[in-house]
Design a protein around this motif. Structure first.
Motif, PDB file in Angstrom:
ATOM      1  N   PRO A  34       0.825  -1.215   0.000  1.00  0.00           N
ATOM      2  CA  PRO A  34       0.000   0.000   0.000  1.00  0.00           C
ATOM      3  C   PRO A  34       0.857   1.262   0.000  1.00  0.00           C
ATOM      4  O   PRO A  34       1.910   1.321   0.634  1.00  0.00           O
ATOM      5  CB  PRO A  34      -0.814  -0.129   1.291  1.00  0.00           C
TER       6      PRO A  34
ATOM      7  N   ASP B 131     -12.776   3.499   1.949  1.00  0.00           N
ATOM      8  CA  ASP B 131     -12.870   2.105   1.512  1.00  0.00           C
ATOM      9  C   ASP B 131     -13.526   1.237   2.585  1.00  0.00           C
ATOM     10  O   ASP B 131     -14.319   0.345   2.277  1.00  0.00           O
ATOM     11  CB  ASP B 131     -11.467   1.574   1.193  1.00  0.00           C
TER      12      ASP B 131
ATOM     13  N   PRO C 281      -7.632  -0.393  -1.061  1.00  0.00           N
ATOM     14  CA  PRO C 281      -6.718  -0.296   0.090  1.00  0.00           C
ATOM     15  C   PRO C 281      -6.829  -1.456   1.089  1.00  0.00           C
ATOM     16  O   PRO C 281      -5.812  -1.932   1.596  1.00  0.00           O
ATOM     17  CB  PRO C 281      -7.113   1.032   0.736  1.00  0.00           C
TER      18      PRO C 281
ATOM     19  N   LEU D  86      -8.251   4.830   2.724  1.00  0.00           N
ATOM     20  CA  LEU D  86      -8.659   3.722   3.582  1.00  0.00           C
ATOM     21  C   LEU D  86      -9.981   3.965   4.320  1.00  0.00           C
ATOM     22  O   LEU D  86     -10.851   3.084   4.319  1.00  0.00           O
ATOM     23  CB  LEU D  86      -7.544   3.397   4.583  1.00  0.00           C
TER      24      LEU D  86
ATOM     25  N   ASP E 237      -3.286   4.984  -0.992  1.00  0.00           N
ATOM     26  CA  ASP E 237      -4.132   3.923  -0.428  1.00  0.00           C
ATOM     27  C   ASP E 237      -4.496   4.222   1.014  1.00  0.00           C
ATOM     28  O   ASP E 237      -5.637   4.003   1.435  1.00  0.00           O
ATOM     29  CB  ASP E 237      -3.406   2.581  -0.515  1.00  0.00           C
TER      30      ASP E 237
ATOM     31  N   LYS F 294      -5.068  -4.474  -0.363  1.00  0.00           N
ATOM     32  CA  LYS F 294      -3.620  -4.340  -0.303  1.00  0.00           C
ATOM     33  C   LYS F 294      -3.089  -4.577   1.105  1.00  0.00           C
ATOM     34  O   LYS F 294      -2.088  -5.279   1.305  1.00  0.00           O
ATOM     35  CB  LYS F 294      -3.204  -2.951  -0.796  1.00  0.00           C
TER      36      LYS F 294
END
Length: 282
Positions: free
Chosen positions: A162, A173, A190, A170, A166, A193
């Motif tokens: 990441p 996400d 994210p 986060l 990312d 990853k």
């Protein structure tokens, strides 16, 4: 409202077009399925090995004279019938019928993990060790192959490790996952990853190294490894906890595949082709 305006509104509310892109390389796909098979046999054979002494300790020593157990799966034979239990940090939970005491062929038997959770299904420490050690080397060798291939083709840098972007994405996400909103893109999100990086760069190396630390023959070659983990008993406990973390990862991974669209996800990891949103880069 004109026909043109109505057409524009209809187009605006249509879901984005999706097209097939090549997402997973042959190296990613092959190692993924080899790991799935290896982890299956490692888990079930490992539980059979654990049945030989179903207690975990922290420290270099273990035995009746030590009070350093952090987990026990046992049975209380002072009552009739005997009752199975799991004890974690001194807190006991009755588990008769599954852990400690389970039924097999209509009879109760003392086993930490029941027969349907182990390979082989009967208690056989020697066979379980052979199976476990074989697939441990399969797991280790496949990890090395994946690492070399992913460094060469850029998969590790591009899709697994990441970056700052990312980390900034986060929170959004996490919120999208909680709402079961998934974006079908070429890149991993994210959370993917972070979880993949945790498995490949932390959990896999940790479970391999703690496994080696429990091997007397390897201790003779690299005694520092035993010191690194604070003794064989602590290494065994870390090995077990890491196994639980990997089981949790697999469960969540399967649930996410089902929620995101199993046909599309399976197509990707079997053939490499993935149906992504039109705005996704090739």
């Amino acid at each position: 409202m004109s026909d043109v305006a109505q057409d524009e509104m209809a187009v605006a509310h249509e879901p984005p077009a999706r097209r097939l892109i090549y997402r997973q390389s042959i190296w990613t796909r092959v190692t993924h399925w080899v790991w799935a098979i290896a982890l299956f046999f490692l888990l079930l054979s490992g539980l059979n090995i654990f049945n030989a002494h179903p207690t975990l300790y922290v420290g270099r020593d273990s035995g009746f004279q030590y009070d350093n157990a952090v987990l026990k799966i046992n049975a209380d034979f002072n009552q009739t019938p005997a009752a199975g239990f799991v004890e974690v940090l001194g807190h006991r939970v009755a588990t008769t019928g599954v852990f400690g005491i389970s039924e097999h062929d209509g009879e109760r038997e003392f086993r930490a993990f029941p027969h349907w959770m182990t390979i082989p299904s009967f208690y056989d420490l020697a066979t379980a060790r052979v199976v476990h050690f074989f697939f441990a080397w399969v797991l280790s060798g496949t990890l090395l192959v994946w690492l070399v291939a992913s460094l060469l083709n850029g998969h590790a840098r591009r899709d697994v490790v990441p970056g700052r972007t990312d980390l900034r994405r986060l929170p959004r996400d996490i919120a999208d996952h909680l709402r079961l909103r998934f974006r079908h893109t070429r890149d991993y999100n994210p959370l993917q990853k972070l979880s993949y990086a945790g498995v490949l760069f932390v959990a896999f190396p940790l479970i391999i190294l703690t496994g080696l630390a429990m091997s007397p023959s390897f201790n003779a070659v690299a005694p520092f490894l035993l010191d690194l983990f604070g003794g064989r008993q602590t290494a065994r406990t870390i090995h077990f906890v890491t196994m639980l973390a990997l089981v949790l990862f697999v469960v969540v991974h399967v649930v996410m595949v089902l929620a995101a669209g199993p046909i599309n996800e399976l197509r990707s990891i079997i053939t490499g082709w993935y149906r992504a949103d039109e705005e996704t880069r090739p």
